[in-house]
Scaffold this motif. Structure first.
Motif, PDB file in Angstrom:
ATOM      1  N   VAL A   1     -43.367  13.341 -15.718  1.00  0.00           N
ATOM      2  CA  VAL A   1     -43.636  13.408 -14.454  1.00  0.00           C
ATOM      3  C   VAL A   1     -42.303  12.771 -13.697  1.00  0.00           C
ATOM      4  CG1 VAL A   1     -44.908  11.396 -14.215  1.00  0.00           C
ATOM      5  CG2 VAL A   1     -45.186  12.759 -12.391  1.00  0.00           C
TER       6      VAL A   1
ATOM      7  N   TYR B   1     -43.417  18.001 -12.294  1.00  0.00           N
ATOM      8  CA  TYR B   1     -44.469  17.878 -13.581  1.00  0.00           C
ATOM      9  C   TYR B   1     -43.970  18.825 -14.794  1.00  0.00           C
ATOM     10  CZ  TYR B   1     -47.245  16.250  -9.377  1.00  0.00           C
ATOM     11  OH  TYR B   1     -47.569  15.558  -8.357  1.00  0.00           O
TER      12      TYR B   1
ATOM     13  N   MET C   1     -42.443  15.872  -6.118  1.00  0.00           N
ATOM     14  CA  MET C   1     -42.610  15.576  -7.476  1.00  0.00           C
ATOM     15  C   MET C   1     -42.400  16.597  -8.218  1.00  0.00           C
ATOM     16  SD  MET C   1     -43.946  12.256  -7.295  1.00  0.00           S
ATOM     17  CE  MET C   1     -44.790  12.149  -8.734  1.00  0.00           C
TER      18      MET C   1
ATOM     19  N   ASP D   1     -37.099  10.441 -13.595  1.00  0.00           N
ATOM     20  CA  ASP D   1     -38.195  10.952 -14.627  1.00  0.00           C
ATOM     21  C   ASP D   1     -38.586  10.359 -15.579  1.00  0.00           C
ATOM     22  OD1 ASP D   1     -37.813  13.548 -13.121  1.00  0.00           O
ATOM     23  OD2 ASP D   1     -36.421  14.432 -14.349  1.00  0.00           O
TER      24      ASP D   1
END
Length: 412
Positions: free
Chosen positions: A379, A354, A352, A394
């Motif tokens: 994110v 961020y 992931m 994204d």
């Protein structure tokens, strides 16, 4: 071959030995048949016990292997390819299919340098829009030389609000179709540890057609559509100095990049407008044993001087610079962007990301930072299709805007 050897040996033996061998082979075949029947029955039983999700995982893993997304890099293949298709939808392009491909290779069998790469991003949509972009990075002679080649062909709907932050906020939206042909090449030579000097060329042609204002009665701030020509050609030469200590350019975990480019666009080279561009890119990457993942930070400045055409203005937004804003909505001579990411690894090949970012534009370099800033949060999901090469999905959120992006390789 291993099955042929016992057969040839049996044919060369005679008498009793041959008979015993034949009898033993028959017994072995019977045992093998019984074992195979039991094994097939067990496999059938296991397949019946698989859940729908497990069967889906089996199908997905098989498909990924066929597409080359094995999470590995095998230099023996020459160019080790992975191809990933995916659907998309935007109001301009409507529904379409995008395809991203990446190929890793060692051009001179140098196993100590990072792999060279070819990245291809293409799309096609139901309203006839299409585009193909290619990026090729070559690391040669133990990274003493670097050659970068980029090319793009696109015919797609685009947007224009005028020049400046106020124009992007207040002007009526103009829809048009943009046809682009662009190419660039730059060669670098190492002069100090991690430091490179180089030169190159940039060429681009943009054609605007089907220009239509969404709200023609809405007054414009400053610029008018009179500065929005049908065709624009730009040609320039570039000088570059780069400090690059990143461990892997496509997905760095440590090191930093400081890159300064100066490009002179000249009418002597055929450019319609003479102007100059200075770009500075600083990116830093940090990882530690005290936490999982990578913290990445970037600051990007672009300044244009002279008679800059509408298509060569600095742009905020898009898949790399300030995700969450539609590329082309905000443009001006000068741009400043800063963004930070936390790249978190998950189990297996999943991860992931961020991020948060800010950006602004100005007409003069001395005014850069005085205009209002645009903000973005986002994110993303990552899947490793090749060794340290990620497919990225994204979702970015800006000031009243949002954007979804499907591509290969990190944003910076």
């Amino acid at each position: 071959m291993k099955q042929l050897v016992p057969l040839v040996m049996g044919l060369t033996l005679s008498g009793y030995v041959g008979a015993v061998t034949a009898a033993k082979s028959e017994l072995d075949l019977n045992d093998h048949a019984e074992n195979s029947a039991v094994s097939n029955a067990e496999n059938a039983s296991e397949s019946q016990e698989l859940t729908t999700y497990q069967r889906y995982q089996q199908w997905l893993n098989k498909m990924l292997l066929e597409l080359g997304a094995d999470g590995q890099f095998n230099p023996d293949k020459g160019v080790d390819w992975s191809v990933m298709p995916g659907p998309f939808y935007t109001p301009e392009k409507q529904f379409g299919i995008g395809v991203s491909a990446v190929g890793l290779y060692l051009p001179d069998e140098d196993s100590t340098s990072q792999p060279s790469s070819i990245t291809i991003n293409g799309f096609g949509s139901i309203n006839g829009a299409y585009g193909v972009a290619l990026r090729n990075a070559n690391y040669l002679a133990h990274d003493k030389y670097r050659v970068f080649l980029d090319a793009e062909v696109m015919d797609s709907p685009d947007i224009f609000y005028g020049i400046g932050m106020d124009a992007g906020r207040n002007n009526a939206r103009v829809n048009y179709t943009r046809r682009t042909y662009a190419a660039s090449a730059i060669a670098l030579m190492q002069v100090l540890p991690n430091t490179y000097l180089g030169a190159g060329v940039k060429l681009s042609q943009n054609e605007a057609s089907k220009v239509e204002s969404v709200d023609p009665d809405k007054p414009w701030q400053g610029d008018t559509l009179a500065m929005f020509p049908n065709k624009q050609f730009s040609a320039g030469v570039t000088a570059s100095i780069t400090y690059d200590s990143r461990d892997f350019a496509l997905n760095a975990r440590e090191g930093r990049l400081l890159k300064l480019d100066y490009t002179h666009f000249s009418t002597r080279l055929g450019s319609d407008n003479p102007f100059d561009r200075v770009s500075v890119n600083y990116s830093d990457y940090y990882s530690s044993t005290s936490f999982d993942g990578v913290i990445a930070w970037q600051a990007l400045v672009q300044a244009n001087f002279g008679d800059v055409s509408w298509d060569q203005m600095a742009l905020l937004g898009g898949a790399d610079a300030l995700r969450g804003y539609e590329q082309g909505h905000y443009r001006d001579r000068n741009m400043l962007i800063s963004q930070v990411e936390y790249r978190q690894p998950l189990a297996g090949r999943h991860g992931m990301v961020y991020w948060a970012g800010v950006g602004t534009l100005s007409d003069k370099i001395s005014n850069l930072g005085q205009e209002k800033w645009l903000h973005t949060l986002g994110v993303g999901y990552r899947f490793e299709i090749k060794q340290r090469v990620n497919l990225r999905l994204d979702m970015g959120f800006g000031n009243g805007e949002s954007g979804f992006y499907f591509a290969i390789n990190e944003a910076f």
